[in-house]
Design an enzyme around this catalytic site. Sequence first.
Site, PDB file in Angstrom:
ATOM      1  N   ASN A 162     -13.011  -3.163   2.173  1.00 44.34           N
ATOM      2  CA  ASN A 162     -14.063  -2.148   2.267  1.00 44.34           C
ATOM      3  C   ASN A 162     -14.891  -2.158   0.987  1.00 44.34           C
ATOM      4  OD1 ASN A 162     -12.922  -1.271   4.738  1.00 44.34           O
ATOM      5  ND2 ASN A 162     -11.469   0.029   3.656  1.00 44.34           N
TER       6      ASN A 162
ATOM      7  N   ASP B 256       0.847  -1.200   0.000  1.00 44.97           N
ATOM      8  CA  ASP B 256       0.000   0.000   0.000  1.00 44.97           C
ATOM      9  C   ASP B 256       0.883   1.251   0.000  1.00 44.97           C
ATOM     10  OD1 ASP B 256      -3.206   0.513   1.031  1.00 44.97           O
ATOM     11  OD2 ASP B 256      -1.805   2.197   1.080  1.00 44.97           O
ATOM     12  N   ILE B 257       0.498   2.240  -0.799  1.00 41.21           N
ATOM     13  CA  ILE B 257       1.307   3.463  -0.929  1.00 41.21           C
ATOM     14  C   ILE B 257       1.283   4.304   0.358  1.00 41.21           C
ATOM     15  CG2 ILE B 257      -0.464   5.062  -1.825  1.00 41.21           C
ATOM     16  CD1 ILE B 257       1.609   5.810  -4.037  1.00 41.21           C
TER      17      ILE B 257
ATOM     18  N   HIS C 155     -10.148  -4.931  -3.411  1.00 43.48           N
ATOM     19  CA  HIS C 155      -8.825  -5.201  -2.836  1.00 43.48           C
ATOM     20  C   HIS C 155      -8.984  -5.666  -1.398  1.00 43.48           C
ATOM     21  CE1 HIS C 155      -9.870  -0.936  -2.582  1.00 43.48           C
ATOM     22  NE2 HIS C 155      -9.324  -0.956  -1.387  1.00 43.48           N
TER      23      HIS C 155
ATOM     24  N   HIS D 121      -7.013  -5.816   2.096  1.00 36.38           N
ATOM     25  CA  HIS D 121      -5.875  -5.277   2.858  1.00 36.38           C
ATOM     26  C   HIS D 121      -5.323  -6.348   3.792  1.00 36.38           C
ATOM     27  CE1 HIS D 121      -6.699  -0.818   2.286  1.00 36.38           C
ATOM     28  NE2 HIS D 121      -7.922  -1.276   2.048  1.00 36.38           N
TER      29      HIS D 121
ATOM     30  N   GLN E 279     -14.434   2.557   1.249  1.00 38.20           N
ATOM     31  CA  GLN E 279     -13.750   2.222  -0.005  1.00 38.20           C
ATOM     32  C   GLN E 279     -13.423   3.497  -0.782  1.00 38.20           C
ATOM     33  OE1 GLN E 279     -15.911  -0.427  -2.662  1.00 38.20           O
ATOM     34  NE2 GLN E 279     -14.079  -0.874  -3.860  1.00 38.20           N
TER      35      GLN E 279
HETATM   36  P1  5GP Z   1      -9.723   1.513   0.394  1.00 35.76           P
HETATM   37  O1  5GP Z   1      -9.864   2.762   1.212  1.00 35.76           O
HETATM   38  O2  5GP Z   1     -10.404   1.635  -0.959  1.00 35.76           O
HETATM   39  O3  5GP Z   1     -10.123   0.257   1.129  1.00 35.76           O
HETATM   40  O4  5GP Z   1      -8.173   1.348   0.148  1.00 35.76           O
HETATM   41  C1  5GP Z   1      -7.487   1.883  -0.927  1.00 35.76           C
HETATM   42  C2  5GP Z   1      -6.022   1.769  -0.600  1.00 35.76           C
HETATM   43  O5  5GP Z   1      -5.287   1.959  -1.783  1.00 35.76           O
HETATM   44  C3  5GP Z   1      -5.545   2.815   0.404  1.00 35.76           C
HETATM   45  O6  5GP Z   1      -5.000   2.169   1.548  1.00 35.76           O
HETATM   46  C4  5GP Z   1      -4.509   3.614  -0.375  1.00 35.76           C
HETATM   47  O7  5GP Z   1      -3.409   3.999   0.401  1.00 35.76           O
HETATM   48  C5  5GP Z   1      -4.115   2.653  -1.487  1.00 35.76           C
HETATM   49  N1  5GP Z   1      -3.698   3.299  -2.706  1.00 35.76           N
HETATM   50  C6  5GP Z   1      -4.338   4.321  -3.342  1.00 35.76           C
HETATM   51  N2  5GP Z   1      -3.667   4.660  -4.464  1.00 35.76           N
HETATM   52  C7  5GP Z   1      -2.589   3.836  -4.527  1.00 35.76           C
HETATM   53  C8  5GP Z   1      -1.513   3.718  -5.467  1.00 35.76           C
HETATM   54  O8  5GP Z   1      -1.412   4.410  -6.473  1.00 35.76           O
HETATM   55  N3  5GP Z   1      -0.592   2.749  -5.212  1.00 35.76           N
HETATM   56  C9  5GP Z   1      -0.663   1.938  -4.118  1.00 35.76           C
HETATM   57  N4  5GP Z   1       0.303   1.039  -3.940  1.00 35.76           N
HETATM   58  N5  5GP Z   1      -1.658   2.037  -3.216  1.00 35.76           N
HETATM   59  C10 5GP Z   1      -2.618   2.973  -3.426  1.00 35.76           C
END
Ligand code: 5GP
Length: 137
Positions: A86, A30-31, A99, A101, A93
């Site tokens: 999520n 994760d970034i 995805h 985590h 989300q």
């Molecule tokens: P969500 O909030 O949708 O469950 O999680 C999305 C996740 O994607 C977040 O933890 C966010 O840090 C990660 N993320 C968003 N953009 C990028 C990206 O360009 N590269 C990577 N490696 N992770 C990303």
Amino acid sequence: MSDCLFCKIIDGSIPSTKVYEDDHVYAFTDISPVAKGHTLLIPKHHCKDLFEMPEDVARNLYAAAPKVANAIKAAFNPIGMNTINNNGEAAGQTVFHYHLHFIPRYDEKEGLALNWQTQNYTAEQLVEVAESIKAHL
Ligand code: 5GP
Ligand code: ZN
């Protein structure tokens, strides 16, 4: 999907730090990690969320999950790990390609903060809830 961030990560047009790949899934860090080793596992087949995920995609995704979890465990020796997915903005989300985590836990104070607020249900109410769900399976 051409405008999907994670599809672009899979096809390499957006860089990522890959940790695992097979014919069906891709895993990368994760970034914005909430803990050391925070990793995302995604299906190569684009689906927005769990509600849209075909069974074979789910089977292939979860087949890879123990491998990813155990690799993180071997690398960093966490004392626990949460796997979280999520679905929908209301659930947090932000990227609309499914995805999962993997969030290692090292101690109580850092990383993911979970706050489960339990509600009181009677035994009858629990049966009613279960019956409502079962009616759709
Ligand atoms: P969500 O909030 O949708 O469950 O999680 C999305 C996740 O994607 C977040 O933890 C966010 O840090 C990660 N993320 C968003 N953009 C990028 C990206 O360009 N590269 C990577 N490696 N992770 C990303
Ligand atoms: Zn996608």
